[in-house]
Design an enzyme around this catalytic site. Structure first.
Site, PDB file in Angstrom:
ATOM      1  N   ARG A   1     -12.485   6.080  -0.379  1.00 46.52           N
ATOM      2  CA  ARG A   1     -11.480   5.228  -0.065  1.00 46.52           C
ATOM      3  C   ARG A   1     -11.943   3.846  -0.891  1.00 46.52           C
ATOM      4  O   ARG A   1     -13.086   3.455  -0.741  1.00 46.52           O
ATOM      5  CB  ARG A   1     -11.369   5.087   1.214  1.00 46.52           C
ATOM      6  CG  ARG A   1     -10.701   6.296   1.947  1.00 46.52           C
ATOM      7  CD  ARG A   1     -10.313   5.913   3.269  1.00 46.52           C
ATOM      8  NE  ARG A   1      -9.221   5.240   3.273  1.00 46.52           N
ATOM      9  CZ  ARG A   1      -7.766   5.945   3.201  1.00 46.52           C
ATOM     10  NH1 ARG A   1      -7.567   7.117   2.856  1.00 46.52           N
ATOM     11  NH2 ARG A   1      -6.515   5.144   3.421  1.00 46.52           N
TER      12      ARG A   1
ATOM     13  N   CYS B   1       0.803  -1.323   0.082  1.00 45.92           N
ATOM     14  CA  CYS B   1       0.022  -0.143   0.127  1.00 45.92           C
ATOM     15  C   CYS B   1       0.666   1.239  -0.020  1.00 45.92           C
ATOM     16  O   CYS B   1       1.201   1.548  -0.964  1.00 45.92           O
ATOM     17  CB  CYS B   1      -0.945  -0.096   1.170  1.00 45.92           C
ATOM     18  SG  CYS B   1      -2.412   0.841   0.880  1.00 45.92           S
TER      19      CYS B   1
ATOM     20  N   HIS C   1      -3.159  -5.574   2.842  1.00 50.13           N
ATOM     21  CA  HIS C   1      -2.870  -5.763   4.205  1.00 50.13           C
ATOM     22  C   HIS C   1      -3.490  -7.419   4.557  1.00 50.13           C
ATOM     23  O   HIS C   1      -4.201  -7.962   3.899  1.00 50.13           O
ATOM     24  CB  HIS C   1      -3.510  -4.650   5.081  1.00 50.13           C
ATOM     25  CG  HIS C   1      -3.214  -3.375   4.589  1.00 50.13           C
ATOM     26  ND1 HIS C   1      -1.917  -2.892   4.750  1.00 50.13           N
ATOM     27  CD2 HIS C   1      -3.706  -2.280   3.768  1.00 50.13           C
ATOM     28  CE1 HIS C   1      -1.661  -1.472   4.375  1.00 50.13           C
ATOM     29  NE2 HIS C   1      -2.875  -1.279   3.903  1.00 50.13           N
TER      30      HIS C   1
END
Ligand code: GLN
Length: 259
Positions: A137, A103, A208
């Site tokens: 997002r 990320c 993640h």
């Protein structure tokens, strides 16, 4: 009397980039997974945290990890990455350093990250990607069908499971190949279906999770690459029982894919 020769210690070195500012959603778990799966094989993985201002001999490292972070954390370390670590780290990446970036770390290995508030963070330019922040997002569980096919002794296709949360949209240039296709989730930009990028032995992606504890095939892939780079192309690593991890991975991918 036959003398037993002392067994030479197998060791490797990992650089953990900016753990104080770039450690979000448990990304540190990736370093723990690498160290533990090395330890179970009798490989001593020495971990060195790299923080702004540190002088680093990049040629001495086998592996590196660069986790995600908030835009503010990225702004804190971007200059040090580019100016202090830039030349040495870029040369090591070109030389086949095994690097996993997640990320925010992935974004800063590219040419630049234009944040959604309009700040332009210059990146290392080691990966031919660039990132533009959006107002919405991209959040959720994801599955990337990753092509880990090389001469590496691992299944060619692995369904990696992870979790993403980013405003940045990352676009690939011709200098990278994709890690894989996104089966569930948004991936690099929510548009073209790519999930992650690879250049030499450097992998960047948005997963993640932590990613590596959930995906032991990728952990072992990275360890094997690093062992071969240090100890020669015929080097292999001992198989480990990963039945529980693989069952958890399978359960999660099936649930997300509604198989
Ligand atoms: N700050 C970056 C973004 O929002 C990276 C986020 C992250 O590392 N999870 O895109």
């Amino acid at each position: 009397m036959r003398r037993l020769r002392p067994c030479p210690k197998i060791m490797m070195k990992l650089a953990h980039l900016y753990p104080a500012s770039m450690n979000i959603y448990g990304d540190r778990g990736n370093v723990i997974a690498l160290r533990q799966r090395c330890r179970w094989r009798g490989i001593d993985l020495e971990v060195t945290p790299i923080e702004p201002g540190d002088a680093v001999d990049w040629a001495s490292f086998d592996l590196a990890f660069f986790g995600g972070g908030q835009d503010s954390g990225q702004a804190l370390i971007a200059r040090d990455l580019l100016e202090r670590q830039g030349p040495g780290l870029r040369a090591a990446i070109d030389d086949g350093l095994v690097l996993l970036a997640i990320c925010g770390g992935y974004q800063l290995l590219g040419h630049y990250f234009l944040t959604h508030s309009g700040e332009r963070l210059p990146g290392l330019g080691a990966l031919d990607v660039h990132t533009v922040g959006g107002s919405r997002r991209l959040i959720g569980n994801s599955v990337v069908e990753a092509d880990l096919a090389t001469n590496i002794n691992a299944p060619a296709t692995v369904r990696l499971v992870g979790f993403e949360n980013h405003s940045g949209r990352t676009y690939h240039g011709p200098g990278v190949r994709s890690l894989g296709r996104i089966l569930v989730g948004h991936g690099d930009n929510g548009e073209d279906g790519w999930g992650g990028a690879i250049y030499r032995n450097t992998i960047g992606c948005y997963l993640h999770g932590s990613l590596l504890p959930k995906n032991p095939q990728l952990t072992d892939y990275l360890i094997r690459l690093a062992m071969r780079r240090r100890y020669g192309p015929d080097t292999d690593i001992a198989p480990l029982d990963a039945a529980l991890e693989l069952r958890a991975q399978e359960t999660m991918t099936s649930r997300l894919l509604r198989i």
